[in-house]
Motif scaffolding. Structure first.
Motif, PDB file in Angstrom:
ATOM      1  N   MET A   1       0.849  -1.168   0.000  1.00  0.00           N
ATOM      2  CA  MET A   1       0.000   0.000   0.000  1.00  0.00           C
ATOM      3  C   MET A   1       0.900   1.240   0.000  1.00  0.00           C
ATOM      4  O   MET A   1       1.806   1.351   0.798  1.00  0.00           O
ATOM      5  N   THR A   2       0.638   2.153  -0.883  1.00  0.00           N
ATOM      6  CA  THR A   2       1.442   3.373  -0.947  1.00  0.00           C
ATOM      7  C   THR A   2       0.945   4.360   0.103  1.00  0.00           C
ATOM      8  O   THR A   2      -0.187   4.274   0.561  1.00  0.00           O
ATOM      9  N   PRO A   3       1.792   5.329   0.470  1.00  0.00           N
ATOM     10  CA  PRO A   3       1.368   6.323   1.449  1.00  0.00           C
ATOM     11  C   PRO A   3       0.121   7.080   1.010  1.00  0.00           C
ATOM     12  O   PRO A   3      -0.728   7.407   1.816  1.00  0.00           O
ATOM     13  N   ARG A   4       0.000   7.341  -0.286  1.00  0.00           N
ATOM     14  CA  ARG A   4      -1.163   8.081  -0.770  1.00  0.00           C
ATOM     15  C   ARG A   4      -2.435   7.240  -0.590  1.00  0.00           C
ATOM     16  O   ARG A   4      -3.475   7.746  -0.241  1.00  0.00           O
ATOM     17  N   GLN A   5      -2.334   5.932  -0.819  1.00  0.00           N
ATOM     18  CA  GLN A   5      -3.490   5.058  -0.672  1.00  0.00           C
ATOM     19  C   GLN A   5      -3.883   4.891   0.793  1.00  0.00           C
ATOM     20  O   GLN A   5      -5.039   4.714   1.105  1.00  0.00           O
ATOM     21  N   SER A   6      -2.906   4.920   1.678  1.00  0.00           N
ATOM     22  CA  SER A   6      -3.195   4.676   3.084  1.00  0.00           C
ATOM     23  C   SER A   6      -3.913   5.846   3.731  1.00  0.00           C
ATOM     24  O   SER A   6      -4.541   5.687   4.764  1.00  0.00           O
ATOM     25  N   GLY A   7      -3.785   7.018   3.162  1.00  0.00           N
ATOM     26  CA  GLY A   7      -4.453   8.176   3.728  1.00  0.00           C
ATOM     27  C   GLY A   7      -3.748   8.765   4.931  1.00  0.00           C
ATOM     28  O   GLY A   7      -4.266   9.687   5.555  1.00  0.00           O
ATOM     29  N   LEU A   8      -2.595   8.254   5.305  1.00  0.00           N
ATOM     30  CA  LEU A   8      -1.892   8.753   6.481  1.00  0.00           C
ATOM     31  C   LEU A   8      -1.011   9.967   6.180  1.00  0.00           C
ATOM     32  O   LEU A   8      -0.836  10.826   7.042  1.00  0.00           O
ATOM     33  N   PRO A  10      -1.542  12.640   4.305  1.00  0.00           N
ATOM     34  CA  PRO A  10      -2.227  13.932   4.479  1.00  0.00           C
ATOM     35  C   PRO A  10      -2.362  14.339   5.945  1.00  0.00           C
ATOM     36  O   PRO A  10      -2.314  15.530   6.269  1.00  0.00           O
ATOM     37  N   TRP A  11      -2.507  13.370   6.845  1.00  0.00           N
ATOM     38  CA  TRP A  11      -2.597  13.687   8.273  1.00  0.00           C
ATOM     39  C   TRP A  11      -1.257  14.217   8.801  1.00  0.00           C
ATOM     40  O   TRP A  11      -1.235  15.133   9.624  1.00  0.00           O
ATOM     41  N   ILE A  12      -0.164  13.629   8.339  1.00  0.00           N
ATOM     42  CA  ILE A  12       1.158  14.111   8.746  1.00  0.00           C
ATOM     43  C   ILE A  12       1.368  15.528   8.218  1.00  0.00           C
ATOM     44  O   ILE A  12       1.837  16.416   8.945  1.00  0.00           O
ATOM     45  N   ILE A  13       1.008  15.757   6.966  1.00  0.00           N
ATOM     46  CA  ILE A  13       1.141  17.087   6.369  1.00  0.00           C
ATOM     47  C   ILE A  13       0.294  18.098   7.143  1.00  0.00           C
ATOM     48  O   ILE A  13       0.757  19.201   7.453  1.00  0.00           O
ATOM     49  N   ALA A  14      -0.931  17.722   7.478  1.00  0.00           N
ATOM     50  CA  ALA A  14      -1.806  18.623   8.240  1.00  0.00           C
ATOM     51  C   ALA A  14      -1.228  18.919   9.621  1.00  0.00           C
ATOM     52  O   ALA A  14      -1.291  20.066  10.100  1.00  0.00           O
ATOM     53  N   PHE A  15      -0.649  17.923  10.267  1.00  0.00           N
ATOM     54  CA  PHE A  15      -0.021  18.105  11.588  1.00  0.00           C
ATOM     55  C   PHE A  15       1.139  19.084  11.482  1.00  0.00           C
ATOM     56  O   PHE A  15       1.283  19.997  12.304  1.00  0.00           O
ATOM     57  N   LYS A  16       1.967  18.925  10.454  1.00  0.00           N
ATOM     58  CA  LYS A  16       3.093  19.840  10.248  1.00  0.00           C
ATOM     59  C   LYS A  16       2.591  21.250   9.944  1.00  0.00           C
ATOM     60  O   LYS A  16       3.152  22.241  10.429  1.00  0.00           O
ATOM     61  N   ALA A  17       1.535  21.368   9.150  1.00  0.00           N
ATOM     62  CA  ALA A  17       0.963  22.685   8.828  1.00  0.00           C
ATOM     63  C   ALA A  17       0.394  23.345  10.078  1.00  0.00           C
ATOM     64  O   ALA A  17       0.580  24.557  10.293  1.00  0.00           O
ATOM     65  N   PHE A  18      -0.284  22.557  10.913  1.00  0.00           N
ATOM     66  CA  PHE A  18      -0.827  23.087  12.163  1.00  0.00           C
ATOM     67  C   PHE A  18       0.298  23.610  13.057  1.00  0.00           C
ATOM     68  O   PHE A  18       0.204  24.711  13.612  1.00  0.00           O
ATOM     69  N   LYS A  19       1.361  22.819  13.191  1.00  0.00           N
ATOM     70  CA  LYS A  19       2.484  23.243  14.028  1.00  0.00           C
ATOM     71  C   LYS A  19       3.147  24.496  13.462  1.00  0.00           C
ATOM     72  O   LYS A  19       3.481  25.425  14.204  1.00  0.00           O
ATOM     73  N   ALA A  20       3.334  24.549  12.146  1.00  0.00           N
ATOM     74  CA  ALA A  20       3.961  25.721  11.522  1.00  0.00           C
ATOM     75  C   ALA A  20       3.106  26.964  11.726  1.00  0.00           C
ATOM     76  O   ALA A  20       3.626  28.044  12.065  1.00  0.00           O
ATOM     77  N   ILE A 138       5.048   9.237  13.491  1.00  0.00           N
ATOM     78  CA  ILE A 138       5.457   9.874  12.231  1.00  0.00           C
ATOM     79  C   ILE A 138       6.794   9.321  11.773  1.00  0.00           C
ATOM     80  O   ILE A 138       6.977   8.975  10.597  1.00  0.00           O
ATOM     81  N   VAL A 139       7.757   9.219  12.691  1.00  0.00           N
ATOM     82  CA  VAL A 139       9.089   8.701  12.334  1.00  0.00           C
ATOM     83  C   VAL A 139       8.980   7.263  11.825  1.00  0.00           C
ATOM     84  O   VAL A 139       9.546   6.916  10.782  1.00  0.00           O
ATOM     85  N   ILE A 140       8.254   6.426  12.548  1.00  0.00           N
ATOM     86  CA  ILE A 140       8.122   5.015  12.138  1.00  0.00           C
ATOM     87  C   ILE A 140       7.412   4.915  10.791  1.00  0.00           C
ATOM     88  O   ILE A 140       7.844   4.179   9.898  1.00  0.00           O
ATOM     89  N   TYR A 141       6.332   5.642  10.628  1.00  0.00           N
ATOM     90  CA  TYR A 141       5.578   5.604   9.370  1.00  0.00           C
ATOM     91  C   TYR A 141       6.451   6.047   8.191  1.00  0.00           C
ATOM     92  O   TYR A 141       6.494   5.376   7.158  1.00  0.00           O
ATOM     93  N   LEU A 142       7.130   7.176   8.342  1.00  0.00           N
ATOM     94  CA  LEU A 142       7.959   7.682   7.242  1.00  0.00           C
ATOM     95  C   LEU A 142       9.164   6.773   6.986  1.00  0.00           C
ATOM     96  O   LEU A 142       9.607   6.645   5.843  1.00  0.00           O
ATOM     97  N   TRP A 143       9.687   6.140   8.027  1.00  0.00           N
ATOM     98  CA  TRP A 143      10.788   5.203   7.828  1.00  0.00           C
ATOM     99  C   TRP A 143      10.326   4.035   6.957  1.00  0.00           C
ATOM    100  O   TRP A 143      11.025   3.632   6.037  1.00  0.00           O
ATOM    101  N   ARG A 144       9.138   3.554   7.227  1.00  0.00           N
ATOM    102  CA  ARG A 144       8.600   2.438   6.438  1.00  0.00           C
ATOM    103  C   ARG A 144       8.248   2.843   5.007  1.00  0.00           C
ATOM    104  O   ARG A 144       8.203   2.009   4.119  1.00  0.00           O
TER     105      ARG A 144
END
Length: 151
Positions: A1-8, A10-20, A138-144
């Motif tokens: 499953m690709t990251p785009r298919q998993s839907g996760l 966009p949540w990481i991107i939104a979290f980073k945008a919220f923090k920024a 986030i680290v584990i997900y992106l590592w995978r």
């Protein structure tokens, strides 16, 4: 499953945008209140959004704000802007699917984990534990999925 298919992703991107966004707003607030009483502004803001004034967190924030000097506020504002820029860079690079984005996010997020662990050990707090859990996830997900690069 690709990251785009998993839907996760966009949540990481939104979290980073919220923090920024939050860090940028904090930096602006710190700079604009340097010559006034930041605790007074905070109390007025709290009343404007109808938050209860009896909160333990509110008391801690007011005490902390009361002890700020102009130099501390300026330093904190610059730090907030710098950290916000890093968070924004992570989010935009992940959104644009840059090949270096997962590595950049893994390194930056991992580098802050020891500080988060130290803060939890120093003074345990549910929000700190939750933030650490999200950052570890986030680290584990992106590592995978670190090969997600440009498509």
């Amino acid at each position: 499953m690709t990251p785009r298919q998993s839907g996760l992703l966009p949540w990481i991107i939104a979290f980073k945008a919220f923090k920024a966004t939050t860090l940028t707003a904090l930096g602006i607030a710190l700079l604009t209140t340097r010559r006034s009483d930041p605790s007074d502004l905070f109390i007025r803001l709290t009343l404007a959004v109808h938050l209860p004034l009896t909160s333990h967190w509110l008391d801690r924030a007011i005490v902390w704000l009361s002890n700020l000097t102009v130099t501390k506020q300026t330093t904190l504002a610059i730090t907030a802007f710098a950290y916000g820029t890093v968070m924004g860079t992570e989010g935009v690079a992940l959104y644009l699917r840059k090949s270096w984005a997962p590595w950049f996010t893994i390194v930056v997020t991992s580098s802050l984990i020891p500080i988060e662990v130290y803060e939890i050990a120093r003074k345990p707090d549910l929000m700190r534990v939750l933030l650490l859990a999200v950052n570890l996830w986030i680290v584990i997900y992106l590592w995978r999925h670190r090969d997600m690069g440009e498509r």
